[in-house]
Design a protein around this motif. Structure first.
Motif, PDB file in Angstrom:
ATOM      1  N   PRO A  18     -30.278  -9.191  31.249  1.00 29.92           N
ATOM      2  CA  PRO A  18     -30.178  -7.729  31.292  1.00 29.92           C
ATOM      3  C   PRO A  18     -31.556  -7.079  31.395  1.00 29.92           C
ATOM      4  O   PRO A  18     -32.551  -7.609  30.916  1.00 29.92           O
ATOM      5  CB  PRO A  18     -29.498  -7.380  29.968  1.00 29.92           C
ATOM      6  N   ALA A  20     -32.495  -4.317  29.981  1.00 30.26           N
ATOM      7  CA  ALA A  20     -32.871  -3.850  28.647  1.00 30.26           C
ATOM      8  C   ALA A  20     -32.765  -5.015  27.665  1.00 30.26           C
ATOM      9  O   ALA A  20     -31.964  -4.993  26.738  1.00 30.26           O
ATOM     10  CB  ALA A  20     -31.989  -2.694  28.230  1.00 30.26           C
ATOM     11  N   TRP A  21     -33.570  -6.036  27.881  1.00 27.46           N
ATOM     12  CA  TRP A  21     -33.442  -7.255  27.078  1.00 27.46           C
ATOM     13  C   TRP A  21     -33.778  -7.023  25.619  1.00 27.46           C
ATOM     14  O   TRP A  21     -33.228  -7.684  24.743  1.00 27.46           O
ATOM     15  CB  TRP A  21     -34.273  -8.388  27.662  1.00 27.46           C
ATOM     16  N   ALA A  23     -33.090  -4.294  23.851  1.00 29.34           N
ATOM     17  CA  ALA A  23     -31.868  -3.712  23.278  1.00 29.34           C
ATOM     18  C   ALA A  23     -30.794  -4.774  23.141  1.00 29.34           C
ATOM     19  O   ALA A  23     -30.045  -4.801  22.154  1.00 29.34           O
ATOM     20  CB  ALA A  23     -31.373  -2.563  24.146  1.00 29.34           C
ATOM     21  N   TRP A  24     -30.730  -5.675  24.121  1.00 29.73           N
ATOM     22  CA  TRP A  24     -29.735  -6.745  24.074  1.00 29.73           C
ATOM     23  C   TRP A  24     -30.000  -7.683  22.901  1.00 29.73           C
ATOM     24  O   TRP A  24     -29.080  -8.038  22.163  1.00 29.73           O
ATOM     25  CB  TRP A  24     -29.743  -7.504  25.395  1.00 29.73           C
ATOM     26  N   ALA A  27     -29.069  -5.841  19.688  1.00 30.65           N
ATOM     27  CA  ALA A  27     -27.617  -5.792  19.496  1.00 30.65           C
ATOM     28  C   ALA A  27     -27.087  -7.166  19.107  1.00 30.65           C
ATOM     29  O   ALA A  27     -26.213  -7.284  18.244  1.00 30.65           O
ATOM     30  CB  ALA A  27     -26.926  -5.298  20.767  1.00 30.65           C
ATOM     31  N   SER A  95     -20.835  -2.844  22.657  1.00 29.51           N
ATOM     32  CA  SER A  95     -22.299  -2.859  22.692  1.00 29.51           C
ATOM     33  C   SER A  95     -22.813  -3.945  23.627  1.00 29.51           C
ATOM     34  O   SER A  95     -23.789  -3.736  24.350  1.00 29.51           O
ATOM     35  CB  SER A  95     -22.867  -3.032  21.284  1.00 29.51           C
ATOM     36  N   THR A  96     -22.150  -5.087  23.669  1.00 29.09           N
ATOM     37  CA  THR A  96     -22.571  -6.162  24.568  1.00 29.09           C
ATOM     38  C   THR A  96     -22.375  -5.751  26.020  1.00 29.09           C
ATOM     39  O   THR A  96     -23.247  -5.985  26.858  1.00 29.09           O
ATOM     40  CB  THR A  96     -21.800  -7.460  24.279  1.00 29.09           C
ATOM     41  N   ALA A  98     -22.403  -2.773  27.154  1.00 30.11           N
ATOM     42  CA  ALA A  98     -23.356  -1.706  27.471  1.00 30.11           C
ATOM     43  C   ALA A  98     -24.721  -2.266  27.824  1.00 30.11           C
ATOM     44  O   ALA A  98     -25.341  -1.819  28.794  1.00 30.11           O
ATOM     45  CB  ALA A  98     -23.475  -0.745  26.288  1.00 30.11           C
ATOM     46  N   VAL A  99     -25.196  -3.264  27.071  1.00 30.66           N
ATOM     47  CA  VAL A  99     -26.548  -3.767  27.338  1.00 30.66           C
ATOM     48  C   VAL A  99     -26.574  -4.888  28.364  1.00 30.66           C
ATOM     49  O   VAL A  99     -27.563  -5.052  29.066  1.00 30.66           O
ATOM     50  CB  VAL A  99     -27.262  -4.221  26.039  1.00 30.66           C
ATOM     51  N   GLY A 102     -24.312  -3.020  31.746  1.00 36.80           N
ATOM     52  CA  GLY A 102     -24.501  -1.607  32.049  1.00 36.80           C
ATOM     53  C   GLY A 102     -23.191  -0.856  32.118  1.00 36.80           C
ATOM     54  O   GLY A 102     -23.062   0.104  32.850  1.00 36.80           O
ATOM     55  N   LEU A 106     -25.344   2.465  25.427  1.00 37.65           N
ATOM     56  CA  LEU A 106     -25.300   1.809  24.124  1.00 37.65           C
ATOM     57  C   LEU A 106     -25.196   2.913  23.075  1.00 37.65           C
ATOM     58  O   LEU A 106     -26.109   3.710  22.911  1.00 37.65           O
ATOM     59  CB  LEU A 106     -26.554   0.963  23.905  1.00 37.65           C
TER      60      LEU A 106
END
Length: 138
Positions: A18, A20-21, A23-24, A27, A95-96, A98-99, A102, A106
């Motif tokens: 991802p 946004a790693w 944020a991933w 999460a 949440s998964t 979302a990050v 996409g 999130l």
């Protein structure tokens, strides 16, 4: 451990990291905290390992079916949607998605719900241990 599993599976499974790693990973860490709390609570309620293992597997299957992991929440009946929102895996999945994919923003409410599940489960498990020890000392 997760990063090792990702590195080992990467040659066999095609998936993109991802964008946004950070944020991933955050999460993922929060989800790991909540899952550990849930299974810690389950372990404190069980007296035998075999019972814990059986109930853990059953709980995983139930949470998977109830949370929208296999059936999209939008096509569930209203009652099932409300029931799904009462499970921690519902927030894990949102949440998964979302990050990782996409699939929407999130949401802070999802992260708070996940953290709340973890804190409540760890607290209840700790309370169970304390009260069990007090009962034994009497």
């Amino acid at each position: 451990m997760v990063l090792l599993a990702m590195a080992l599976s990467r040659p066999f499974v095609a998936w993109t990291v991802p964008s946004a790693w950070f944020a991933w990973l955050g999460a993922l860490a929060l989800q790991s905290f909540a899952a550990a709390g849930l299974f810690f609570l389950l372990a404190t309620l069980c007296r035998r390992h075999v019972l814990y293992a059986d109930l853990a597997v059953l709980l995983i299957f139930l949470l998977m079916f109830m949370s929208g992991a296999l059936t999209p929440v939008l096509v569930m009946t209203r009652y099932d949607q409300v029931l799904a929102a009462c499970t921690p895996t519902y927030y894990f999945l949102r949440s998964t998605r979302a990050v990782m994919a996409g699939g929407g923003p999130l949401l802070a409410s999802d992260l708070v719900a996940i953290a709340g599940w973890g804190a409540i489960c760890f607290g209840a498990g700790y309370w169970r241990i304390i009260t069990t020890q007090l009962d034994r000392n009497r």
